[in-house]
Design an enzyme around this catalytic site. Structure first.
Site, PDB file in Angstrom:
ATOM      1  N   ASN A   8      31.695   0.365   2.995  1.00  0.00           N
ATOM      2  CA  ASN A   8      31.024  -0.357   4.240  1.00  0.00           C
ATOM      3  C   ASN A   8      29.816  -0.933   3.806  1.00  0.00           C
ATOM      4  O   ASN A   8      28.506  -0.299   3.670  1.00  0.00           O
ATOM      5  CB  ASN A   8      31.096   0.440   5.438  1.00  0.00           C
ATOM      6  N   ARG A  89      35.145  -3.589   3.610  1.00  0.00           N
ATOM      7  CA  ARG A  89      35.743  -3.364   4.622  1.00  0.00           C
ATOM      8  C   ARG A  89      34.334  -4.978   4.293  1.00  0.00           C
ATOM      9  O   ARG A  89      34.213  -4.926   4.451  1.00  0.00           O
ATOM     10  CB  ARG A  89      34.530  -2.708   5.913  1.00  0.00           C
ATOM     11  N   HIS A 177      36.358  -5.581  14.057  1.00  0.00           N
ATOM     12  CA  HIS A 177      37.208  -4.325  14.083  1.00  0.00           C
ATOM     13  C   HIS A 177      38.592  -4.672  14.395  1.00  0.00           C
ATOM     14  O   HIS A 177      39.084  -2.962  14.529  1.00  0.00           O
ATOM     15  CB  HIS A 177      37.143  -4.212  15.726  1.00  0.00           C
ATOM     16  N   HIS A 202      37.489  -0.008  22.307  1.00  0.00           N
ATOM     17  CA  HIS A 202      37.036   0.343  21.011  1.00  0.00           C
ATOM     18  C   HIS A 202      35.327   0.147  21.296  1.00  0.00           C
ATOM     19  O   HIS A 202      35.022  -1.020  21.378  1.00  0.00           O
ATOM     20  CB  HIS A 202      37.340  -0.105  19.461  1.00  0.00           C
ATOM     21  N   GLY A 204      31.964   1.434  20.577  1.00  0.00           N
ATOM     22  CA  GLY A 204      30.388   1.719  20.127  1.00  0.00           C
ATOM     23  C   GLY A 204      29.743   1.332  20.181  1.00  0.00           C
ATOM     24  O   GLY A 204      29.327   0.394  21.312  1.00  0.00           O
ATOM     25  N   ARG A 235      24.595  -6.032  21.704  1.00  0.00           N
ATOM     26  CA  ARG A 235      23.914  -7.386  22.304  1.00  0.00           C
ATOM     27  C   ARG A 235      24.887  -7.288  23.637  1.00  0.00           C
ATOM     28  O   ARG A 235      25.327  -6.912  24.082  1.00  0.00           O
ATOM     29  CB  ARG A 235      26.079  -6.953  21.150  1.00  0.00           C
ATOM     30  N   GLY A 325      32.282   5.164  18.851  1.00  0.00           N
ATOM     31  CA  GLY A 325      31.400   6.411  19.261  1.00  0.00           C
ATOM     32  C   GLY A 325      31.474   6.698  20.452  1.00  0.00           C
ATOM     33  O   GLY A 325      31.447   8.413  20.790  1.00  0.00           O
ATOM     34  N   ILE A 326      31.548   5.745  21.821  1.00  0.00           N
ATOM     35  CA  ILE A 326      31.589   6.513  22.928  1.00  0.00           C
ATOM     36  C   ILE A 326      32.904   6.436  23.542  1.00  0.00           C
ATOM     37  O   ILE A 326      32.418   8.090  24.085  1.00  0.00           O
ATOM     38  CB  ILE A 326      31.106   5.341  23.599  1.00  0.00           C
ATOM     39  N   ASN A 329      33.919  10.339  22.193  1.00  0.00           N
ATOM     40  CA  ASN A 329      33.198  11.188  22.448  1.00  0.00           C
ATOM     41  C   ASN A 329      32.541  11.592  23.613  1.00  0.00           C
ATOM     42  O   ASN A 329      32.249  12.485  24.319  1.00  0.00           O
ATOM     43  CB  ASN A 329      31.736  11.285  21.615  1.00  0.00           C
ATOM     44  N   GLU A 379      38.588   3.749   9.930  1.00  0.00           N
ATOM     45  CA  GLU A 379      38.754   2.669   9.426  1.00  0.00           C
ATOM     46  C   GLU A 379      38.657   3.060   8.098  1.00  0.00           C
ATOM     47  O   GLU A 379      39.281   2.397   7.107  1.00  0.00           O
ATOM     48  CB  GLU A 379      37.759   1.537   9.850  1.00  0.00           C
TER      49      GLU A 379
HETATM   50  P1  ADP Z   1      28.778   1.524  15.567  1.00  0.00           P
HETATM   51  O1  ADP Z   1      29.291   0.134  16.300  1.00  0.00           O
HETATM   52  O2  ADP Z   1      28.226   1.369  14.720  1.00  0.00           O
HETATM   53  O3  ADP Z   1      30.033   1.998  14.731  1.00  0.00           O
HETATM   54  P2  ADP Z   1      29.505   4.221  16.524  1.00  0.00           P
HETATM   55  O4  ADP Z   1      31.240   4.511  16.931  1.00  0.00           O
HETATM   56  O5  ADP Z   1      29.165   5.198  15.822  1.00  0.00           O
HETATM   57  O6  ADP Z   1      28.567   2.942  16.924  1.00  0.00           O
HETATM   58  O7  ADP Z   1      28.713   4.846  18.390  1.00  0.00           O
HETATM   59  C1  ADP Z   1      27.919   4.663  18.282  1.00  0.00           C
HETATM   60  C2  ADP Z   1      27.475   5.026  20.423  1.00  0.00           C
HETATM   61  O8  ADP Z   1      28.145   6.410  20.131  1.00  0.00           O
HETATM   62  C3  ADP Z   1      25.827   5.015  20.452  1.00  0.00           C
HETATM   63  O9  ADP Z   1      25.732   4.098  21.395  1.00  0.00           O
HETATM   64  C4  ADP Z   1      26.141   6.708  20.832  1.00  0.00           C
HETATM   65  O10 ADP Z   1      25.292   7.077  21.721  1.00  0.00           O
HETATM   66  C5  ADP Z   1      26.892   7.051  21.214  1.00  0.00           C
HETATM   67  N1  ADP Z   1      27.777   8.748  21.089  1.00  0.00           N
HETATM   68  C6  ADP Z   1      28.045   9.372  20.125  1.00  0.00           C
HETATM   69  N2  ADP Z   1      28.520  10.298  20.588  1.00  0.00           N
HETATM   70  C7  ADP Z   1      28.283  10.513  21.294  1.00  0.00           C
HETATM   71  C8  ADP Z   1      28.312  11.075  22.747  1.00  0.00           C
HETATM   72  N3  ADP Z   1      28.772  12.664  22.841  1.00  0.00           N
HETATM   73  N4  ADP Z   1      28.151  10.669  24.236  1.00  0.00           N
HETATM   74  C9  ADP Z   1      28.210  10.033  24.625  1.00  0.00           C
HETATM   75  N5  ADP Z   1      27.857   8.996  23.649  1.00  0.00           N
HETATM   76  C10 ADP Z   1      27.669   9.067  22.384  1.00  0.00           C
END
Ligand code: ADP
Length: 400
Positions: A8, A89, A177, A202, A204, A235, A325-326, A329, A379
């Site tokens: 990537n 990617r 994505h 999705h 993040g 964004r 990520g959000i 998690n 991915e």
């Molecule tokens: P990208 O678009 O850069 O790939 P990611 O999918 O890695 O991003 O997501 C990053 C986001 O995920 C950040 O805002 C981060 O705070 C959030 N994040 C990661 N772990 C947690 C968690 N345990 N709780 C809340 N938010 C999280």
């Protein structure tokens, strides 16, 4: 057993993951950051060991050389041909690329032509492709973020601006994505009957929502660029385009600068004036920070609005997937979105499952009219699978 590298590339970085295929076992992963600086950072993780070096790396070619040096030094490979294929990617494949392709000079030329559509992304892919080519003759594959959305119909991708601009410049919704949405829609099939209707969130730093019918993308929230759709980390998501010229005029600056603000200073960061990191904002929310609350409420609203729109677009929904990520998690953020849609869609969530969910899990109750499933995206695995398949075909055909 073949080793595949999924790459990537960014303008000053490249992340990599090496898979053993077809077993899908991760052999090593890492990244090179701050390429072009005196203090570039090279990290590689393998065999539960992590090695980090800070050193000057002038350009992507040097970064690729360093990457191979580390593989040789650590006996991950003993010669270049131990790598079966390198998969990239690629953000923007335009209308030409409807699936992953062998990355050769023809594809490179097409990516150069597509650069005006993806000025921030495609140049890095070209540079890293060239760097790998200069160092070795390992087959390379391009996996396009736009490809999965090629099934979107015209009425879902045309903007209501003069049609001639679509014809002249290719101005239309492309969606991004796609590799993640493709992976997630395939994983979701394990939980659903055939021909399901799915909405994928999705979520993040960059976020997009996609409507999937029978495994095919029907609509998606990102558009001509990855700037629009739902509110993201920095964004803006969807805004009235007149704001662009209004701000440029009143802030006495260029529209390029305003676009930069819409990419890098808006979204959760812009509203909260605090952070773009969802974890920081959750803490501030819990301490009743007003702008953090507003940012999170608007964020959830923008996602709920797309879910509502896609519910209508699909004529119903069997499952909603949370990822990124959000999405994968955070029980807190999932709940924020679900609270806005649960009554209309008759969703019943199991709070214990939502709170305890670590990996892939259904977090709705059996009574819920819509399944809510958390699926971590992958991915890189998708890139590795496509690369393995395309390179195997290439070698098989050559031997034929
Ligand atoms: P990208 O678009 O850069 O790939 P990611 O999918 O890695 O991003 O997501 C990053 C986001 O995920 C950040 O805002 C981060 O705070 C959030 N994040 C990661 N772990 C947690 C968690 N345990 N709780 C809340 N938010 C999280």
């Amino acid at each position: 057993m073949k080793k595949i590298v999924a790459v990537n590339a960014g303008s000053s970085s490249f992340k990599f993951k090496i898979f053993d295929m077809p077993s899908e076992i991760i052999i090593a992963s890492g990244q090179i950051e701050k390429i072009g600086h005196e203090d570039s950072v090279f990290t590689i993780v393998f065999n539960a060991k992590s090695i980090k070096k800070i050193l000057p790396i002038n350009n992507h070619k040097q970064a690729v050389e360093l990457f191979f040096d580390a593989l040789f030094e650590n006996k991950i490979i003993s010669n270049y041909n131990d790598i079966f294929g390198v998969g990239h990617r690629v953000a923007q494949g335009g209308i030409e690329f409807k699936k992953s392709e062998l990355f050769d000079d023809y594809v490179k030329q097409k990516l150069i032509e597509l650069t005006p559509l993806a000025p921030l992304h495609n140049p890095s892919n070209i540079i890293v492709y060239d760097a790998f080519k200069q160092v070795s003759n390992i087959p390379q594959v391009a996996v396009f973020d736009t490809a999965f959305h090629h099934t979107i119909k015209k009425e879902d991708y045309i903007y209501a601006i003069p049609y001639k601009y679509y014809k002249k410049y290719g101005i239309r919704r492309y969606g991004f994505h796609g590799t993640s949405h493709r992976y997630l829609s395939q994983r979701a099939n394990d939980y659903l009957k055939k021909d399901s209707k799915i909405i994928i969130c999705h979520l993040g730093s960059g976020s997009s929502i996609a409507a999937i019918k029978n495994g095919k993308s029907v609509a998606t929230s990102m558009g001509f660029t990855p700037l629009v759709g739902v509110i993201m980390g920095t964004r803006s998501g969807d805004i009235d385009p007149s704001i662009l010229t209004f701000l440029a005029e009143h802030e006495k600056t260029s529209t390029d600068k305003i676009i930069d603000i819409l990419y890098k200073e808006s979204g959760l960061l812009g509203i909260s004036e605090l952070s773009n990191d969802a974890r920081d904002l959750q803490l501030a929310y819990e301490e009743s920070h007003k702008k953090a609350r507003l940012a999170i409420d608007l964020w959830a609203r923008s996602i709920a609005n797309y879910i509502g729109q896609y519910f209508i677009r699909l004529g119903g929904v069997d499952a909603i997937i949370f990822s990124g990520g959000i999405g994968e998690n955070s029980p807190f953020y999932r709940k924020k979105v679900i609270n806005l849609i649960k009554n209309s869609l008759q969703i019943e969530i199991d709070d214990t499952l939502n709170e305890s969910c670590q990996k892939e899990k259904v977090i709705s109750t059996p009574k819920s009219k819509v399944k809510i499933i958390v699926i971590p995206t992958d991915e890189e695995l998708m890139i590795a699978k496509d690369t393995y398949q395309i390179v195997s075909k290439l070698i098989y055909n050559h031997n034929d």
